[in-house]
Write an enzyme that holds these catalytic residues in place. Structure first.
Site, PDB file in Angstrom:
ATOM      1  N   ALA A  61      31.408  20.797  -6.736  1.00 43.58           N
ATOM      2  CA  ALA A  61      30.638  21.944  -6.234  1.00 43.58           C
ATOM      3  C   ALA A  61      29.221  21.883  -6.801  1.00 43.58           C
ATOM      4  CB  ALA A  61      31.318  23.236  -6.678  1.00 43.58           C
ATOM      5  N   GLY A 100      35.257  19.597  -7.422  1.00 48.90           N
ATOM      6  CA  GLY A 100      35.454  19.818  -5.993  1.00 48.90           C
ATOM      7  C   GLY A 100      35.477  18.510  -5.212  1.00 48.90           C
ATOM      8  N   GLU A 103      38.910  17.375  -5.466  1.00 48.62           N
ATOM      9  CA  GLU A 103      39.747  18.309  -4.682  1.00 48.62           C
ATOM     10  C   GLU A 103      39.629  18.012  -3.184  1.00 48.62           C
ATOM     11  OE1 GLU A 103      37.958  21.702  -6.832  1.00 48.62           O
ATOM     12  OE2 GLU A 103      40.017  22.404  -7.041  1.00 48.62           O
ATOM     13  N   GLU A 123      36.075  20.880 -14.390  1.00 46.82           N
ATOM     14  CA  GLU A 123      35.668  22.290 -14.290  1.00 46.82           C
ATOM     15  C   GLU A 123      35.807  23.027 -15.615  1.00 46.82           C
ATOM     16  OE1 GLU A 123      37.316  20.654 -12.022  1.00 46.82           O
ATOM     17  OE2 GLU A 123      36.802  21.305  -9.990  1.00 46.82           O
TER      18      GLU A 123
HETATM   19  C1  3H9 Z   1      33.489  22.486  -9.180  1.00 42.95           C
HETATM   20  O1  3H9 Z   1      33.549  21.480  -8.540  1.00 42.95           O
HETATM   21  C2  3H9 Z   1      34.263  23.737  -8.833  1.00 42.95           C
HETATM   22  C3  3H9 Z   1      35.320  23.448  -7.822  1.00 42.95           C
HETATM   23  O2  3H9 Z   1      36.582  23.414  -8.408  1.00 42.95           O
HETATM   24  C4  3H9 Z   1      35.259  24.410  -6.688  1.00 42.95           C
HETATM   25  C5  3H9 Z   1      35.535  25.804  -6.964  1.00 42.95           C
HETATM   26  C6  3H9 Z   1      35.582  26.690  -5.750  1.00 42.95           C
HETATM   27  N1  3H9 Z   1      25.946  20.242  -9.106  1.00 42.95           N
HETATM   28  O3  3H9 Z   1      24.376  13.933 -15.181  1.00 42.95           O
HETATM   29  P1  3H9 Z   1      23.258  13.274 -14.498  1.00 42.95           P
HETATM   30  C7  3H9 Z   1      22.651  16.942 -11.217  1.00 42.95           C
HETATM   31  S1  3H9 Z   1      32.478  22.617 -10.523  1.00 42.95           S
HETATM   32  C8  3H9 Z   1      24.604  20.286  -9.178  1.00 42.95           C
HETATM   33  O4  3H9 Z   1      21.967  13.168 -15.217  1.00 42.95           O
HETATM   34  P2  3H9 Z   1      24.759  10.818 -14.459  1.00 42.95           P
HETATM   35  C9  3H9 Z   1      22.259  16.985 -12.681  1.00 42.95           C
HETATM   36  O5  3H9 Z   1      21.933  18.280 -13.080  1.00 42.95           O
HETATM   37  C10 3H9 Z   1      31.652  21.035 -10.591  1.00 42.95           C
HETATM   38  N2  3H9 Z   1      23.865  19.345  -9.781  1.00 42.95           N
HETATM   39  O6  3H9 Z   1      23.656  11.822 -13.928  1.00 42.95           O
HETATM   40  C11 3H9 Z   1      21.070  16.044 -12.698  1.00 42.95           C
HETATM   41  O7  3H9 Z   1      19.966  16.766 -12.233  1.00 42.95           O
HETATM   42  P3  3H9 Z   1      18.519  16.519 -12.872  1.00 42.95           P
HETATM   43  C12 3H9 Z   1      32.527  19.993 -11.158  1.00 42.95           C
HETATM   44  C13 3H9 Z   1      24.510  18.323 -10.339  1.00 42.95           C
HETATM   45  O8  3H9 Z   1      24.713   9.670 -13.538  1.00 42.95           O
HETATM   46  C14 3H9 Z   1      21.432  15.007 -11.652  1.00 42.95           C
HETATM   47  O9  3H9 Z   1      22.425  15.606 -10.828  1.00 42.95           O
HETATM   48  N3  3H9 Z   1      31.780  18.768 -11.334  1.00 42.95           N
HETATM   49  C15 3H9 Z   1      25.902  18.221 -10.300  1.00 42.95           C
HETATM   50  O10 3H9 Z   1      24.594  10.605 -15.914  1.00 42.95           O
HETATM   51  C16 3H9 Z   1      21.991  13.730 -12.234  1.00 42.95           C
HETATM   52  O11 3H9 Z   1      23.051  14.057 -13.122  1.00 42.95           O
HETATM   53  C17 3H9 Z   1      31.263  18.399 -12.508  1.00 42.95           C
HETATM   54  O12 3H9 Z   1      31.428  19.057 -13.500  1.00 42.95           O
HETATM   55  C18 3H9 Z   1      26.630  19.243  -9.644  1.00 42.95           C
HETATM   56  N4  3H9 Z   1      27.974  19.216  -9.550  1.00 42.95           N
HETATM   57  O13 3H9 Z   1      26.143  11.582 -14.285  1.00 42.95           O
HETATM   58  C19 3H9 Z   1      30.482  17.128 -12.526  1.00 42.95           C
HETATM   59  N5  3H9 Z   1      26.270  17.097 -10.956  1.00 42.95           N
HETATM   60  O14 3H9 Z   1      18.173  15.119 -12.524  1.00 42.95           O
HETATM   61  C20 3H9 Z   1      29.144  17.361 -13.155  1.00 42.95           C
HETATM   62  C21 3H9 Z   1      25.127  16.512 -11.368  1.00 42.95           C
HETATM   63  O15 3H9 Z   1      17.684  17.546 -12.200  1.00 42.95           O
HETATM   64  N6  3H9 Z   1      28.305  16.191 -13.142  1.00 42.95           N
HETATM   65  N7  3H9 Z   1      24.068  17.255 -11.005  1.00 42.95           N
HETATM   66  O16 3H9 Z   1      18.656  16.757 -14.358  1.00 42.95           O
HETATM   67  C22 3H9 Z   1      28.468  15.150 -14.002  1.00 42.95           C
HETATM   68  O17 3H9 Z   1      29.394  15.106 -14.782  1.00 42.95           O
HETATM   69  C23 3H9 Z   1      27.454  14.061 -13.974  1.00 42.95           C
HETATM   70  O18 3H9 Z   1      26.272  14.593 -13.441  1.00 42.95           O
HETATM   71  C24 3H9 Z   1      27.852  12.827 -13.126  1.00 42.95           C
HETATM   72  C25 3H9 Z   1      26.627  11.887 -13.002  1.00 42.95           C
HETATM   73  C26 3H9 Z   1      28.986  12.102 -13.853  1.00 42.95           C
HETATM   74  C27 3H9 Z   1      28.271  13.230 -11.742  1.00 42.95           C
END
Ligand code: 3H9
Length: 719
Positions: A61, A100, A103, A123
């Site tokens: 998400a 998500g 999911e 999450e």
């Molecule tokens: C969810 O899914 C809820 C569901 O169950 C549904 C409920 C109804 N959204 O980390 P990075 C941005 S909750 C928005 O530096 P990497 C991040 O801020 C979500 N933005 O890169 C950054 O922006 P900036 C569950 C996001 O390669 C840029 O992308 N998911 C999101 O080192 C690059 O990120 C998670 O918890 C996002 N979901 O790592 C996953 N994700 O350049 C969260 C990233 O402006 N994300 N951004 O600073 C991560 O763990 C890592 O970002 C990922 C990439 C491994 C994906």
């Protein structure tokens, strides 16, 4: 936001397009809903593949949308429509399928992953639970125990492991999308019902109740007050005990509570703050966007004590060649043996061969002549460090970066003895340096943008969260620690016990209270520093009363404890008694209670009842107050920097967002009012006097934390 194409005549290919991680924003959800409907309706389409642009399936998400009112189609019915459809849908997972994103993949009928892909439901790390059916579909797919593990820890799982667990059906090192398209063509006509997870029973072992109870106990113990892991167990219990629909209902209810919680806000703030601190900025105008790091292929570490050993291991783990220097053969051999053992243990954990070949152990500084960057990690003693820096300046190549791992000494003073002060920068690691995630990069007044960029980038290569800070005694972390420690000592004088103070701080969420932490670090460390600063020992001004030093209140209690030979965990006695020297089992010691009673009697202090709220307020608000001063002094660029330092280096509970975020959550007027109250009661304690910035913020109506930078007055910024 979701591209539609028809390939090989009968396969609809839906590509999520929302860089960088194809997060499921309202527009993406809209795109998926539209394209899936189109594919299901088109009689020519027999099967569907969903993939993500740029080698990333989906990062979940869109976290940025959580703070806004919900718009666009919700995820749950969107995923249900995919699963309920009568055409097979295959998820082609490259990069990541997280939250998500996973999911969504679980709602597809098949999952093909690239060998390098990672999947997970993180999450819980954002204070939430997987609320698009993740808590109900994953246990149905892989069973209760592994689902509990993944959902309550949020850990990422590599593709091969995901295959073993049964999360994905196939792993490929070819083009995942091509393989998925072929696969999608082959499965046309095969029964779909067994692939629709919501229709399947959850496989439960006979002792499922015991399993869930044990999981709950374990999670509560680890959570340190975080509520999301507990909710995750409750949701998985629902998958084990209720039909799918009722389970989904429970998932939604739990999510609604979590979503509104202050913990979720704090954890989501931490997610963005962790990334924001990488974008550093100096008052000169240099910043991460316009300053390039120089490559470091050969590093050196001076001193193989606890810190030097950890730094050496961290560098080698990142694949960087290291010259490790000690003064004598004996010290060198000891360092070599310990470093080798540490590296072997680390390699064993990762099933790799230890890269001992990357280290050259030597007693000769001359071997540093081709090092790109040197990290000095000798004893915390200015004259000694100066001597080392003078020598480095003469033996190293002219453009080598010279870094000091000091925990609080003046970086400018060290730079001044070198020929290249612009290449000198502080790299403050935290023990154990190969484990702890924090690195304070201390920018001296003459450090060049290139030196700062290189140290910040090196930290990133070592897997650290690097935070750029200004140069002042103690920098950010240790400067804020001082009032925290002092308040804890004052509370002992006034009537508390170490276990009462620690209990309150651990209940707040710290992994360890202040006295247990001091015992772990070794009480002699602070004792030596106090002696050097003339606070105790022969240099004390004889006209100072026993509980006053340098014009303010002082507690000699920690000195008395050290004088009794109690140095902490290492010799089995400190503020607590330990099971053995070096042991970890702490028990309250009646001798400490007696020492406190005698001390109060001697100084005419009538003990009073100290409650847990006072402990939290006195210790933490004093620390926070120093944080505001640090912001105004230009030692930290913003509140996020301070918060990440405390979360990653000092055990601050992440679900409380860091000290500055916490102050905002409590309410700045309340923090101000309590500080005023305590300062009035203790006018001889300057760190309780509310800082000018805190007052300005309250006078301005306590604006949100992301605007605090606009209120900083930094005539002498150190950054
Ligand atoms: C969810 O899914 C809820 C569901 O169950 C549904 C409920 C109804 N959204 O980390 P990075 C941005 S909750 C928005 O530096 P990497 C991040 O801020 C979500 N933005 O890169 C950054 O922006 P900036 C569950 C996001 O390669 C840029 O992308 N998911 C999101 O080192 C690059 O990120 C998670 O918890 C996002 N979901 O790592 C996953 N994700 O350049 C969260 C990233 O402006 N994300 N951004 O600073 C991560 O763990 C890592 O970002 C990922 C990439 C491994 C994906």
């Amino acid at each position: 936001m979701a591209r539609y194409a028809q390939v090989h005549g009968s396969v609809a290919l839906i590509t999520l397009t929302n860089p960088p991680v194809n997060a499921l924003s309202a527009a993406v959800r809209h795109g998926i809903t539209e394209t899936v409907t189109r594919a299901l309706r088109d009689p020519e389409v027999k099967s569907v593949v969903i993939c993500g642009e740029n080698g990333v399936f989906c990062g979940g998400a869109d976290i940025r949308e959580f703070a806004k009112p919900m718009g666009g189609p919700p995820l749950v019915p969107m995923i249900a429509a995919i699963e309920e459809g009568d055409k097979p849908v295959v998820a082609a997972i490259e990069g990541v399928a997280l939250g998500g994103g996973l999911e969504l993949a679980l709602g597809c009928h098949y999952r093909i992953a690239h060998t390098k892909a990672l999947v997970g439901l993180p999450e819980v790390t954002l204070g939430l639970l997987p609320a698009a059916g993740g808590t109900q579909r994953l246990p149905r797919l892989i069973g209760i125990a592994p689902a509990l593990d993944l959902i309550t820890t949020g850990r990422h799982v590599a593709a091969q492991q995901a295959l073993k667990l049964g999360i994905v059906d196939q792993v490929t090192d070819q083009s995942t999308v091509d393989v998925a398209i072929q696969f999608a063509k082959q499965v046309v006509g095969q029964p779909l019902l067994p692939r629709k997870l919501s229709t399947q029973p959850t496989p439960c072992p006979p002792d499922v109740d015991i399993l869930l109870e044990e999981a709950m106990t374990q999670v509560k113990r680890r959570a340190r007050g975080a509520i999301a892991p507990v909710a995750c167990v409750m949701a998985v219990r629902a998958a084990a005990t209720l039909p799918y629909r009722a389970g989904m209902q429970k998932e939604q209810e739990l999510m609604a509570t979590l979503f509104r919680s202050s913990q979720a806000h704090a954890l989501q703030y931490c997610f963005f703050a962790q990334r924001a601190v990488g974008r550093w900025k100096l008052s000169s105008g240099a910043h991460s966007g316009n300053s390039k790091p120089r490559p470091v292929s050969k590093a050196a570490v001076i001193g193989l004590g606890t810190m030097g050993r950890g730094i050496t291991v961290a560098l080698v783990k990142a694949g960087i060649a290291v010259v490790a220097v000690e003064t004598s053969d004996k010290q060198l051999q000891m360092g070599k043996q310990i470093v080798s053992e540490m590296l072997k243990r680390e390699a064993q954990k990762r099933n790799e061969t230890p890269r001992l070949d990357l280290i050259r152990f030597t007693t000769s500084m001359l071997e540093l002549k081709d090092s790109d960057l040197v990290i000095e990690a000798v004893f915390e003693d200015m004259p000694l460090k100066k001597q080392v820096f003078k020598e480095l300046s003469s033996v190293c190549k002219a453009d080598a970066f010279l870094c000091t791992n000091t925990s609080g000494l003046d970086v400018d003073e060290l730079a001044a003895v070198t020929k290249t002060p612009e290449l000198v920068v502080g790299m403050h690691f935290f023990a154990p340096a190969h484990v702890m995630k924090l690195l304070e990069v201390v920018c001296g007044s003459r450090s060049s943008p290139e030196a700062v960029a290189t140290a910040m980038y090196l930290g990133k290569r070592l897997g650290k969260v690097s935070v750029a800070v200004g140069n002042c005694p103690g920098f950010v972390g240790n400067r804020m620690l001082r009032p925290y420690l002092e308040e804890a000592n004052f509370l002992l004088e006034e009537g508390a016990t170490p276990e009462l103070v620690d209990g309150a701080l651990e209940e707040f969420g710290f992994a360890m209270g202040v006295f247990r932490m001091s015992d772990l670090s070794g009480l002699d460390v602070g004792w030596r520093i106090r002696k050097e600063s003339g606070l105790t020992g022969p240099d004390v001004d004889p006209s100072d009363p026993p509980r006053r030093r340098q014009g303010q209140r002082y507690s000699p209690l920690p000195d008395l404890v050290c004088e009794q030979g109690r140095l902490g965990q290492k010799n089995g006695r400190g503020w607590y008694l330990y099971d053995k020297p070096g042991g970890r089992v702490a028990t309250p010691d009646p001798k400490i209670h007696q020492l406190l009673e005698e001390y109060r009697l001697k100084h005419g202090i009538r003990p009073r009842r100290v409650d847990r709220q006072e402990v939290v307020e006195r210790c933490l608000f004093a620390l926070i107050n120093e944080g505001f001063r640090i912001l105004d002094d230009g030692i930290a660029a913003g509140p996020e920097d301070i918060d990440m330092i405390y979360v990653f280096g000092y055990g601050w509970p992440r679900h409380r967002g860091g000290p500055m975020f916490y102050a905002g959550m409590v309410g700045l007027p309340k923090v101000l009012e309590r500080l005023e109250h305590y300062w009035q009661a203790h006018p001889d304690v300057p760190h309780l006097e509310p800082s000018a910035l805190l007052r300005r913020l309250v006078d301005s109506g306590s604006p949100p934390i992301d605007t605090w930078r606009d209120f900083l007055q930094r005539p002498h910024s150190q950054l």
